[in-house]
Design a protein around this motif. Structure first.
Motif, PDB file in Angstrom:
ATOM      1  N   VAL A  27       0.846  -1.207   0.000  1.00 46.11           N
ATOM      2  CA  VAL A  27       0.000   0.000   0.000  1.00 46.11           C
ATOM      3  C   VAL A  27       0.876   1.250   0.000  1.00 46.11           C
ATOM      4  CG1 VAL A  27      -1.687   1.341   1.320  1.00 46.11           C
ATOM      5  CG2 VAL A  27      -1.956  -1.135   1.109  1.00 46.11           C
ATOM      6  N   LEU A  28       1.953   1.244   0.795  1.00 45.39           N
ATOM      7  CA  LEU A  28       2.856   2.407   0.841  1.00 45.39           C
ATOM      8  C   LEU A  28       3.449   2.682  -0.538  1.00 45.39           C
ATOM      9  CD1 LEU A  28       4.805   2.132   4.232  1.00 45.39           C
ATOM     10  CD2 LEU A  28       2.603   3.187   3.738  1.00 45.39           C
ATOM     11  N   LYS A  29       3.793   1.604  -1.258  1.00 44.01           N
ATOM     12  CA  LYS A  29       4.350   1.797  -2.613  1.00 44.01           C
ATOM     13  C   LYS A  29       3.299   2.418  -3.538  1.00 44.01           C
ATOM     14  CE  LYS A  29       6.708  -0.416  -6.478  1.00 44.01           C
ATOM     15  NZ  LYS A  29       5.973   0.421  -7.445  1.00 44.01           N
ATOM     16  N   GLN A  30       2.060   1.924  -3.446  1.00 49.43           N
ATOM     17  CA  GLN A  30       0.970   2.509  -4.249  1.00 49.43           C
ATOM     18  C   GLN A  30       0.819   4.000  -3.949  1.00 49.43           C
ATOM     19  OE1 GLN A  30      -2.321  -0.412  -3.437  1.00 49.43           O
ATOM     20  NE2 GLN A  30      -3.055   0.358  -5.395  1.00 49.43           N
ATOM     21  N   LEU A 121       4.775  12.740   1.007  1.00 53.94           N
ATOM     22  CA  LEU A 121       5.782  11.865   0.389  1.00 53.94           C
ATOM     23  C   LEU A 121       6.981  11.642   1.316  1.00 53.94           C
ATOM     24  CD1 LEU A 121       5.843  12.972  -3.360  1.00 53.94           C
ATOM     25  CD2 LEU A 121       5.580  10.628  -2.520  1.00 53.94           C
ATOM     26  N   GLN A 122       7.395  12.697   2.018  1.00 55.83           N
ATOM     27  CA  GLN A 122       8.506  12.556   2.967  1.00 55.83           C
ATOM     28  C   GLN A 122       8.161  11.566   4.069  1.00 55.83           C
ATOM     29  OE1 GLN A 122       9.596  16.449   4.409  1.00 55.83           O
ATOM     30  NE2 GLN A 122      10.528  17.071   2.482  1.00 55.83           N
ATOM     31  N   LEU A 123       6.937  11.637   4.570  1.00 53.94           N
ATOM     32  CA  LEU A 123       6.485  10.691   5.603  1.00 53.94           C
ATOM     33  C   LEU A 123       6.550   9.257   5.089  1.00 53.94           C
ATOM     34  CD1 LEU A 123       3.388  12.675   6.918  1.00 53.94           C
ATOM     35  CD2 LEU A 123       5.366  12.032   8.314  1.00 53.94           C
ATOM     36  N   LEU A 124       6.071   9.046   3.853  1.00 58.91           N
ATOM     37  CA  LEU A 124       6.076   7.693   3.271  1.00 58.91           C
ATOM     38  C   LEU A 124       7.497   7.207   3.005  1.00 58.91           C
ATOM     39  CD1 LEU A 124       3.104   8.211   0.782  1.00 58.91           C
ATOM     40  CD2 LEU A 124       3.086   6.733   2.798  1.00 58.91           C
ATOM     41  N   ASN A 125       8.358   8.100   2.548  1.00 58.09           N
ATOM     42  CA  ASN A 125       9.750   7.723   2.249  1.00 58.09           C
ATOM     43  C   ASN A 125      10.559   7.430   3.499  1.00 58.09           C
ATOM     44  OD1 ASN A 125       9.514   7.837  -0.551  1.00 58.09           O
ATOM     45  ND2 ASN A 125       9.887  10.030  -0.608  1.00 58.09           N
ATOM     46  N   SER A 126      10.048   7.871   4.669  1.00 59.92           N
ATOM     47  CA  SER A 126      10.770   7.590   5.917  1.00 59.92           C
ATOM     48  C   SER A 126      10.619   6.124   6.333  1.00 59.92           C
ATOM     49  CB  SER A 126      10.259   8.500   7.036  1.00 59.92           C
ATOM     50  OG  SER A 126       8.938   8.139   7.412  1.00 59.92           O
ATOM     51  N   ARG A 127       9.744   5.387   5.657  1.00 63.97           N
ATOM     52  CA  ARG A 127       9.541   3.958   5.933  1.00 63.97           C
ATOM     53  C   ARG A 127       9.734   3.182   4.625  1.00 63.97           C
ATOM     54  NH1 ARG A 127      10.072   5.803  10.205  1.00 63.97           N
ATOM     55  NH2 ARG A 127       8.596   5.920  11.957  1.00 63.97           N
ATOM     56  N   ASP A 128      10.988   2.823   4.320  1.00 64.87           N
ATOM     57  CA  ASP A 128      11.225   2.097   3.057  1.00 64.87           C
ATOM     58  C   ASP A 128      10.840   0.625   3.228  1.00 64.87           C
ATOM     59  OD1 ASP A 128      13.281   0.773   4.351  1.00 64.87           O
ATOM     60  OD2 ASP A 128      14.878   1.949   3.404  1.00 64.87           O
ATOM     61  N   GLU A 129      11.036  -0.163   2.133  1.00 66.49           N
ATOM     62  CA  GLU A 129      10.535  -1.549   2.138  1.00 66.49           C
ATOM     63  C   GLU A 129      11.258  -2.452   3.134  1.00 66.49           C
ATOM     64  OE1 GLU A 129      13.418  -0.922  -1.275  1.00 66.49           O
ATOM     65  OE2 GLU A 129      11.622   0.073  -0.507  1.00 66.49           O
ATOM     66  N   THR A 130      12.402  -2.019   3.658  1.00 67.06           N
ATOM     67  CA  THR A 130      13.126  -2.829   4.648  1.00 67.06           C
ATOM     68  C   THR A 130      12.637  -2.558   6.073  1.00 67.06           C
ATOM     69  OG1 THR A 130      14.861  -1.151   4.949  1.00 67.06           O
ATOM     70  CG2 THR A 130      15.197  -2.797   3.199  1.00 67.06           C
ATOM     71  N   TYR A 131      11.820  -1.520   6.232  1.00 64.91           N
ATOM     72  CA  TYR A 131      11.364  -1.171   7.578  1.00 64.91           C
ATOM     73  C   TYR A 131      10.350  -2.211   8.066  1.00 64.91           C
ATOM     74  CZ  TYR A 131       9.546   1.436  11.541  1.00 64.91           C
ATOM     75  OH  TYR A 131       9.185   1.801  12.809  1.00 64.91           O
ATOM     76  N   GLN A 263      -8.469   7.225   0.247  1.00 68.35           N
ATOM     77  CA  GLN A 263      -9.219   5.959   0.322  1.00 68.35           C
ATOM     78  C   GLN A 263      -8.280   4.796   0.646  1.00 68.35           C
ATOM     79  OE1 GLN A 263     -11.163   5.868  -3.501  1.00 68.35           O
ATOM     80  NE2 GLN A 263     -12.971   6.979  -2.784  1.00 68.35           N
ATOM     81  N   LEU A 264      -7.097   4.773   0.019  1.00 70.59           N
ATOM     82  CA  LEU A 264      -6.120   3.705   0.290  1.00 70.59           C
ATOM     83  C   LEU A 264      -5.690   3.721   1.753  1.00 70.59           C
ATOM     84  CD1 LEU A 264      -3.822   3.853  -2.883  1.00 70.59           C
ATOM     85  CD2 LEU A 264      -5.162   1.887  -2.128  1.00 70.59           C
ATOM     86  N   CYS A 265      -5.423   4.908   2.270  1.00 79.22           N
ATOM     87  CA  CYS A 265      -5.026   5.042   3.678  1.00 79.22           C
ATOM     88  C   CYS A 265      -6.128   4.515   4.594  1.00 79.22           C
ATOM     89  CB  CYS A 265      -4.746   6.504   4.031  1.00 79.22           C
ATOM     90  SG  CYS A 265      -3.274   7.207   3.259  1.00 79.22           S
TER      91      CYS A 265
END
Length: 284
Positions: A27-30, A121-131, A263-265
């Motif tokens: 979802v974060l990637k979307q 976007l900054q908030l989302l980028n603070s949690r990358d796929e390794t988090y 809606q995704l959130c």
């Protein structure tokens, strides 16, 4: 606890772990992809010139007997040119105004909306796929923060600022034009949803003998004929109001992106709440 309920709980825990590990990041990637596209709409490059923003011309359509016609030039968040023709009702005289070459007007609503998108976007980028998200509450906290920025971005485009007439008179917009606007005209530009709007106010000075019933108008996005105000010890009344607007397609795109993202959130928060409702305790 029965063996069946223990087994059910174990299955739920495994599903919840999968949600935290896999689905949250999907979802974060979307969300990142959608908001990158939204951010790009605010700063479209000119054809062949990546360093320069695209200039777009918009023809103003009128719903008031074509008394105001014109072309507005938008470049990102800046109104770089406004070419306006105003037909004065009584005399049928046509007055022409355009921005001075050394002037441009920043559309604060567009700038603020873009800033909120970039903060999301900054908030989302603070949690990358390794988090590794450990709890549903942690995911909810991130979603709430992202949703707050997106709601603020949307509200900046859907809710123009209310202004008093004296605020409008001293906003600096009148000094943008050549030839200078006469003292009995005022203009305002603002965004309303996907529309770029221009309002022209024709004024007349109230004579001392007619100011007994003077009542200054409050703050509003659009003032009506009859609205009164005072500036520099002179009392004015609005005699005519002309509102014209043009649709900016990319603003409509961004509003759609905001709706989909919100809606995704919310859907992710709802999934977490379904699991959380099974437990009255614990880190879920």
């Amino acid at each position: 606890m029965s063996a069946a309920s223990q087994a059910e709980r174990a299955v739920l825990e495994e599903e919840f772990k999968w949600l935290l590990k896999e689905e949250v990041h999907a979802v974060l990637k979307q969300l990142k992809d959608i908001l990158k596209e939204a951010s790009r709409r605010f700063s479209m490059p000119a054809a062949g010139v990546e360093s320069q923003l695209k200039q777009e011309n918009f023809i103003l359509g009128s719903s008031t007997m074509d008394q105001v016609k014109g072309v507005l030039t938008l470049q990102g968040e800046a109104l770089t040119q406004a070419d306006i023709n105003l037909k004065i009702a009584k005399s049928n005289q046509v007055m022409h105004f355009a921005f001075r070459d050394d002037k441009q007007w920043k559309m604060q609503q567009i700038q603020d909306a873009r800033n909120h998108v970039n903060q999301a976007l900054q908030l989302l980028n603070s949690r990358d796929e390794t988090y590794h998200f450990k709890t549903g509450a942690e995911v909810n906290k991130l979603m709430d923060a992202v949703m707050m920025q997106l709601t603020r971005a949307r509200n900046r485009l859907t809710t123009p600022a209310s202004m008093t007439l004296p605020e409008l008179a001293s906003s600096g917009l009148i000094k943008m034009f050549a030839p200078p606007m006469p003292g009995d005209l005022m203009v305002n530009f603002y965004i309303n949803l996907s529309k770029l709007c221009l309002t022209v106010y024709q004024l007349h000075v109230l004579q001392p003998s007619t100011t007994k019933n003077f009542k200054p108008a409050g703050s509003s996005v659009l003032h009506n004929p009859g609205a009164m105000f005072e500036i520099n010890n002179t009392k004015f009344e609005v005699s005519h109001v002309h509102k014209v607007e043009c649709v900016v397609p990319w603003l409509n795109d961004t509003l759609v992106f905001f709706t989909i993202s919100l809606q995704l959130c919310q859907q992710l928060k709802d999934k977490i709440s379904v699991f959380s409702s099974y437990w009255n305790y614990g880190p879920f």
